[in-house]
Each structure stands twice: as C-alpha cells, then as structure tokens.
Motif scaffolding. Structure first.
Motif, PDB file in Angstrom:
ATOM      1  N   VAL A  62       0.905  -1.125   0.015  1.00 17.33           N
ATOM      2  CA  VAL A  62       0.030   0.189   0.017  1.00 17.33           C
ATOM      3  C   VAL A  62       0.934   1.255   0.037  1.00 17.33           C
ATOM      4  N   PRO A  63       0.870   2.028  -0.985  1.00 17.14           N
ATOM      5  CA  PRO A  63       1.815   3.196  -1.081  1.00 17.14           C
ATOM      6  C   PRO A  63       1.146   4.385  -0.342  1.00 17.14           C
ATOM      7  N   VAL A  64       1.888   4.682   0.820  1.00 15.21           N
ATOM      8  CA  VAL A  64       1.284   5.636   1.779  1.00 15.21           C
ATOM      9  C   VAL A  64       1.433   7.164   1.075  1.00 15.21           C
ATOM     10  N   ALA A  65       2.828   7.641   0.927  1.00 15.63           N
ATOM     11  CA  ALA A  65       2.885   8.741   0.340  1.00 15.63           C
ATOM     12  C   ALA A  65       4.120   8.838  -0.629  1.00 15.63           C
ATOM     13  N   ALA A  66       4.558  10.153  -1.141  1.00 13.57           N
ATOM     14  CA  ALA A  66       5.887  10.141  -1.657  1.00 13.57           C
ATOM     15  C   ALA A  66       6.231  11.489  -1.116  1.00 13.57           C
ATOM     16  N   THR A  67       7.663  11.690  -1.147  1.00 14.81           N
ATOM     17  CA  THR A  67       8.357  13.145  -0.939  1.00 14.81           C
ATOM     18  C   THR A  67       8.945  13.432  -2.206  1.00 14.81           C
ATOM     19  N   GLY A  68       8.737  14.870  -2.442  1.00  9.81           N
ATOM     20  CA  GLY A  68       9.081  15.500  -3.552  1.00  9.81           C
ATOM     21  C   GLY A  68      10.714  15.377  -3.548  1.00  9.81           C
ATOM     22  N   ALA A  69      11.307  14.991  -4.641  1.00 13.39           N
ATOM     23  CA  ALA A  69      12.519  15.091  -5.117  1.00 13.39           C
ATOM     24  C   ALA A  69      12.688  16.535  -5.923  1.00 13.39           C
ATOM     25  N   LEU A  70      12.522  17.627  -5.130  1.00  7.86           N
ATOM     26  CA  LEU A  70      12.305  19.020  -5.929  1.00  7.86           C
ATOM     27  C   LEU A  70      13.739  19.889  -5.540  1.00  7.86           C
ATOM     28  N   VAL A  71      13.778  20.856  -6.405  1.00  7.63           N
ATOM     29  CA  VAL A  71      14.916  21.875  -6.071  1.00  7.63           C
ATOM     30  C   VAL A  71      14.430  22.746  -4.875  1.00  7.63           C
ATOM     31  N   ASN A  72      15.807  22.810  -3.870  1.00  8.48           N
ATOM     32  CA  ASN A  72      15.719  23.458  -2.888  1.00  8.48           C
ATOM     33  C   ASN A  72      16.696  24.584  -3.178  1.00  8.48           C
ATOM     34  N   TYR A  73      16.484  25.847  -3.115  1.00 10.56           N
ATOM     35  CA  TYR A  73      17.461  26.899  -3.662  1.00 10.56           C
ATOM     36  C   TYR A  73      17.309  28.031  -2.584  1.00 10.56           C
ATOM     37  N   ARG A  74      18.550  28.657  -2.704  1.00  4.36           N
ATOM     38  CA  ARG A  74      18.609  30.102  -1.795  1.00  4.36           C
ATOM     39  C   ARG A  74      18.505  31.318  -3.020  1.00  4.36           C
ATOM     40  N   ILE A  75      17.138  31.966  -2.579  1.00  8.27           N
ATOM     41  CA  ILE A  75      16.761  32.878  -3.683  1.00  8.27           C
ATOM     42  C   ILE A  75      17.899  34.117  -3.902  1.00  8.27           C
ATOM     43  N   GLY A  76      18.427  34.644  -2.960  1.00  8.79           N
ATOM     44  CA  GLY A  76      19.316  35.493  -3.228  1.00  8.79           C
ATOM     45  C   GLY A  76      20.710  35.145  -4.127  1.00  8.79           C
ATOM     46  N   ALA A  77      21.192  33.854  -3.652  1.00  9.03           N
ATOM     47  CA  ALA A  77      21.931  33.387  -4.599  1.00  9.03           C
ATOM     48  C   ALA A  77      21.769  33.188  -6.130  1.00  9.03           C
ATOM     49  N   MET A  78      20.385  32.588  -6.226  1.00  6.43           N
ATOM     50  CA  MET A  78      19.942  32.595  -7.578  1.00  6.43           C
ATOM     51  C   MET A  78      19.656  33.940  -8.221  1.00  6.43           C
ATOM     52  N   GLU A  79      19.311  34.856  -7.678  1.00  5.82           N
ATOM     53  CA  GLU A  79      19.144  36.245  -8.217  1.00  5.82           C
ATOM     54  C   GLU A  79      20.610  36.896  -8.609  1.00  5.82           C
ATOM     55  N   LYS A  80      21.582  36.633  -7.748  1.00  4.52           N
ATOM     56  CA  LYS A  80      22.900  37.071  -7.977  1.00  4.52           C
ATOM     57  C   LYS A  80      23.539  36.415  -9.178  1.00  4.52           C
ATOM     58  N   ALA A  81      23.060  35.147  -9.398  1.00  3.76           N
ATOM     59  CA  ALA A  81      23.576  34.558 -10.425  1.00  3.76           C
ATOM     60  C   ALA A  81      22.857  34.769 -11.883  1.00  3.76           C
ATOM     61  N   GLY A  82      22.125  35.755 -11.744  1.00  6.63           N
ATOM     62  CA  GLY A  82      21.495  36.306 -13.042  1.00  6.63           C
ATOM     63  C   GLY A  82      20.235  35.896 -13.441  1.00  6.63           C
ATOM     64  N   HIS A  83      19.400  35.145 -12.363  1.00 13.82           N
ATOM     65  CA  HIS A  83      18.330  34.518 -12.617  1.00 13.82           C
ATOM     66  C   HIS A  83      17.272  35.213 -11.757  1.00 13.82           C
ATOM     67  N   LYS A  84      16.248  35.971 -12.357  1.00 13.85           N
ATOM     68  CA  LYS A  84      15.147  36.594 -11.672  1.00 13.85           C
ATOM     69  C   LYS A  84      14.062  35.343 -11.260  1.00 13.85           C
ATOM     70  N   GLU A  85      14.043  34.242 -12.113  1.00 20.92           N
ATOM     71  CA  GLU A  85      13.029  33.165 -11.550  1.00 20.92           C
ATOM     72  C   GLU A  85      13.959  32.025 -11.737  1.00 20.92           C
ATOM     73  N   PHE A  86      13.197  30.986 -11.230  1.00 16.12           N
ATOM     74  CA  PHE A  86      14.037  29.438 -11.478  1.00 16.12           C
ATOM     75  C   PHE A  86      13.794  29.174 -12.652  1.00 16.12           C
ATOM     76  N   PRO A  87      14.852  28.736 -13.266  1.00  8.15           N
ATOM     77  CA  PRO A  87      14.874  28.302 -14.620  1.00  8.15           C
ATOM     78  C   PRO A  87      14.257  27.071 -14.857  1.00  8.15           C
ATOM     79  N   LYS A  88      13.424  26.815 -16.200  1.00  7.51           N
ATOM     80  CA  LYS A  88      12.514  25.877 -16.422  1.00  7.51           C
ATOM     81  C   LYS A  88      13.132  25.053 -17.679  1.00  7.51           C
ATOM     82  N   ASP A  89      14.296  25.306 -18.081  1.00 10.39           N
ATOM     83  CA  ASP A  89      14.901  24.573 -19.152  1.00 10.39           C
ATOM     84  C   ASP A  89      16.248  24.005 -18.492  1.00 10.39           C
ATOM     85  N   LEU A  90      16.790  22.994 -19.585  1.00  7.41           N
ATOM     86  CA  LEU A  90      18.014  22.253 -19.019  1.00  7.41           C
ATOM     87  C   LEU A  90      18.986  23.219 -19.284  1.00  7.41           C
ATOM     88  N   ALA A  91      19.265  24.039 -20.219  1.00  6.33           N
ATOM     89  CA  ALA A  91      20.601  24.953 -20.383  1.00  6.33           C
ATOM     90  C   ALA A  91      20.406  26.138 -19.259  1.00  6.33           C
TER      91      ALA A  91
END
Length: 440
Positions: free
Chosen positions: A157-186
């Motif tokens: 009986v499958p109880v639940a799943a836990t997501g293997a999702l991206v955890n990220y620091r917002i400030g570091a992402m923005e400093k790296a030149g991305h206003k939003e989290f990228p949706k493509d591989l590149a």
C-alpha cells in the motif's frame, strides 16, 4: 462513531478550520475515534497480536510524533502491540530482505520506492485494504497504483511520496543572474555554473543516497531521452541519449561543492542548513528544519520542480513510501487493520499537516489539504504523488526494476563518469552489463 468525530468524507472536502481541529485532536479524542473505528472495522486483530514494524528514520520530527500518536491510539483501542523500529533509508532494504529470506523478525515494513517488488511472493495481498482506502481517499493516482499493484493484486500500500525537488537560496539565484528559477536544462546548467563562480555553490548527491541521488539522476537520464529499460523491459541504457545525460550531469558536477560523490541522504541537508550549499535536490525537510532553527535561511529559500526535458515534458522520480505486510506474519488481520487505520482520512489528513509538506499521499483527495497552500513554498510538493514516474520509467514495475534501483545501477553510472573512474562509453557499458544481469 462518537460525537466529536466529523463525517468520514468531510475531512477531504473541508476547509482549513475543520482540518485544524483534527490536527490538534487531543489524545483522548484520538483514542475515542480509534475505538469507534476498531469496532466498525472489517479487520479484527488476532488475540494477543504483537506486530514488529520497520520504518525509515524521520526527517521531519513532527511527522514522526504524529505517526506515533496514531500507533499509540491504535494499540490502546485494539490491544495490539506494535513495536516500531527506525532505520536510515539505506538500511531499510537490507533489513527487509533478511526478514523476507528468513521468514522472521518483521511483520511489516514501511520502506522506499519499490520495496514490495523485491520479494512479491513474500507479500500479503493487500487488495482489500487498498480498495477500502481508495474509496475513502478520492481514488489512487496512477503512480500509486503502479507502486502497489502487481498483476492486478496489491502487494503493498503506497502511503505517500516526498518530492525530489529543487531547494534553493533566492538571493544566490538572483545574484547568479536569474530572476526566476529556470524551467529548461540550459538555464539550469547556467544557474549552477554562475552560482559556483559566485562562491554560493550547488550540490546534489552522487553517492549511494537512496532518495536524493536516485531522484535527480533518473530525472537527468529521462530529461535527455535516456532510459534504463524500454516499455517491454528491455535494457536500453547504452544510447546516444544516455551519453548526452552523462555529459550534462558532468557539467553540473564540475560546479558542485566538493564531496558530493560520497554523500548520503542527510549530507545535503546538513550542508544547506550550515550555509555551505545554496541549491540542492531534496524533500521539504530542509525548509522545515530551517523554519525552526534558522529562519534567515528559511526566508531566503524556495522550491521548484526540476527543469523540463529536451522534449518539453516533465519527468520526475519522487521518493515513494510503500508499506508491506509479510505473508509469514502470524497476525495478518492486525497488520491490515493498522494499515487501514493509519491511512484513514481522519488520521492521514492531520498527519499530512504535521509532516509540513514532506508526505504527499498517493490518494488523490489529499491534494486538497490546506498544508499545500498555507505557505506558497509548500505548493510544489502537492502533486508529486500524482506526477512522479516509478523507478521503472517507461517499463513496468517488477522485481527486476526494484533490484535495479536497490543496486544503484543508474547512480553508479553517473558517478563513475563524473568522478573520472570511467569514460562515457565504459560507464554506459558497465551499467548495461549490470542491468542485463538483472533483466535476464
């Protein structure tokens, strides 16, 4: 049913108010409900039943507390003794396998991924429990059925799943030149590279981390059109698509924080919370811990799904948690009763809330739980029980597919190439040999 308990269907339809009442139900009220449930239950535990249950060690303390309250109420209401032992992710499968081989030591295992498929002939038929829960919980997702059923019979009986999702620091992402989290591989590769250049590196496990490494590396393989097996369970890992995935992951790995090739499932949690790591793939447990112990990190972090594949489609391997009952148990009715009780909406809804987003049930009705919208940072985890693939990918879940993920066939292929132990061709050939030994 006693007076305090709401109608059993109402919790799935209710707003936050009713669920909040359920989540804060006192021990006395919970016990009253458990006694009423046990009286009406079609599963009558054997006299003197003593059940040994093995489960994975908690990553969210409040989830474990809520679970043990359910265990306590069930014991008092039924007279069944349930002994719960906890092991790390990586130790669950070996211990369950020993019990399956010896026919003793454990009655139930709440494990990872496709555990029941490792020894399907040792699993009790749980179809009656699964049918009961499906009717009460809004039906099973396709992934839930794939995790639980073999040849039309529910072996777990499958109880639940836990997501293997991206955890990220917002400030570091923005400093790296991305206003939003990228949706493509590149865009994702560019983000990881820029974050490393800025001294705020990413890092994902390439060691034998059952949850973390398997999750994101299967995503990387699938995102580039690669697969371990095809729809007929034929081994197809040695392919140009797999080669592209290997090169892509190597580009990420070269910009990771050092040491990820030896990480287990807790390594990235510790590094992120220590401020050494600014992006990783994990469940929501990092955020839950940060809210409690490091609110500055919690405020500056967010979650996102991994990028779409080259074909524009989303494919994820989130960490499923199935529960199984061994067919050599002396107390099958007690085990079935406990499984049904713990996943009944009145139990599961407040338990899901207590888990704070770490558990996303495979029962479709639970996507309505207010935990997913109470905090927008929880929302990406809401649907992982519906959207995830199984470890078999394009293929059918089977004993072989379960063995392949338990043996880290895909993980080792990526790790061998990224760390320089093997070149692309050799890494693929090694994985192909390992897979063909399994899928004979």
């Amino acid at each position: 049913m006693n007076s305090f308990t709401p109608d059993r269907r109402s919790l799935l339809k209710a707003g936050g108010g009713l669920l909040a009442v359920a989540a804060t139900m006192s021990a006395e009220e919970l016990l009253g409900y458990a006694r009423a449930w046990a009286q009406a239950s079609p599963w009558k535990p054997e006299a003197g039943a003593k059940v040994n249950l093995l489960r994975w060690k908690r990553f969210v303390e409040s989830e474990d507390v809520a679970f043990m309250k359910i265990v306590d109420a069930f014991q008092k209401a039924t007279g069944v003794t349930i002994t719960v032992s906890n092991e790390s992710y990586d130790d669950i499968q070996p211990k369950a396998s020993v019990a399956a081989q010896t026919g003793q030591g454990l009655d139930m295992v709440w494990g990872l991924y496709s555990l029941p498929f490792l020894f399907p002939n040792k699993c009790t038929d749980m179809s009656d429990v699964a049918d009961y829960l499906g009717k009460k919980g809004g039906g099973w997702s396709k992934t839930g059925e794939a995790y639980g059923k073999l040849n039309g019979k529910w072996i777990g009986v499958p109880v639940a799943a836990t997501g293997a999702l991206v955890n990220y620091r917002i400030g570091a992402m923005e400093k790296a030149g991305h206003k939003e989290f990228p949706k493509d591989l590149a865009g994702f590769a560019d983000l990881v590279k820029a974050m490393n250049k800025n001294g705020t590196p990413a890092g994902m496990a390439l060691g034998h981390a059952s949850g973390d490494a398997n999750g994101w590396l299967h995503w990387a393989l699938w995102a580039h059109g690669g697969n371990l097996i095809d729809a007929n369970n034929k081994v197809v890992i040695n392919s140009p698509e797999t080669a592209k995935a290997l090169e892509y992951v190597k580009g990420l790995y070269d910009n990771f924080i050092p040491g990820t090739a030896s990480w287990n499932d807790s390594s990235n949690n510790k590094a992120f919370l220590a401020g050494q790591l600014h992006l990783t793939v994990n469940g929501i447990s990092i955020y839950v811990a940060a809210k409690k112990d490091n609110p500055q990190i919690a405020q500056d972090m967010n979650h996102a799904h991994l990028p779409l594949g080259l074909d524009g489609k989303a494919r994820e391997l989130n960490l499923g948690f199935p529960i199984l009952v061994f067919n050599f148990t002396k107390f099958p009715q007690a085990c079935k009763a406990f499984t049904a009780f713990m996943m009944d909406p009145e139990q599961l809804n407040p338990w899901v809330e207590a888990a704070q987003g770490y558990l996303s049930p495979f029962l479709v009705g639970f996507t309505k739980n207010p935990i997913w919208t109470a905090d927008p940072k929880n929302t990406p985890f809401r649907d992982v029980g519906e959207t995830s693939l199984t470890p078999a990918g394009l293929g059918q879940m089977s004993e072989n597919a379960a063995a392949a993920i338990a043996d880290f066939v895909v993980v080792d292929m990526f790790a061998n190439y990224c760390t320089g132990r093997e070149d692309v061709k050799t890494a693929m050939a090694s994985a192909e040999r390992s897979a063909k030994r399994i899928f004979r």
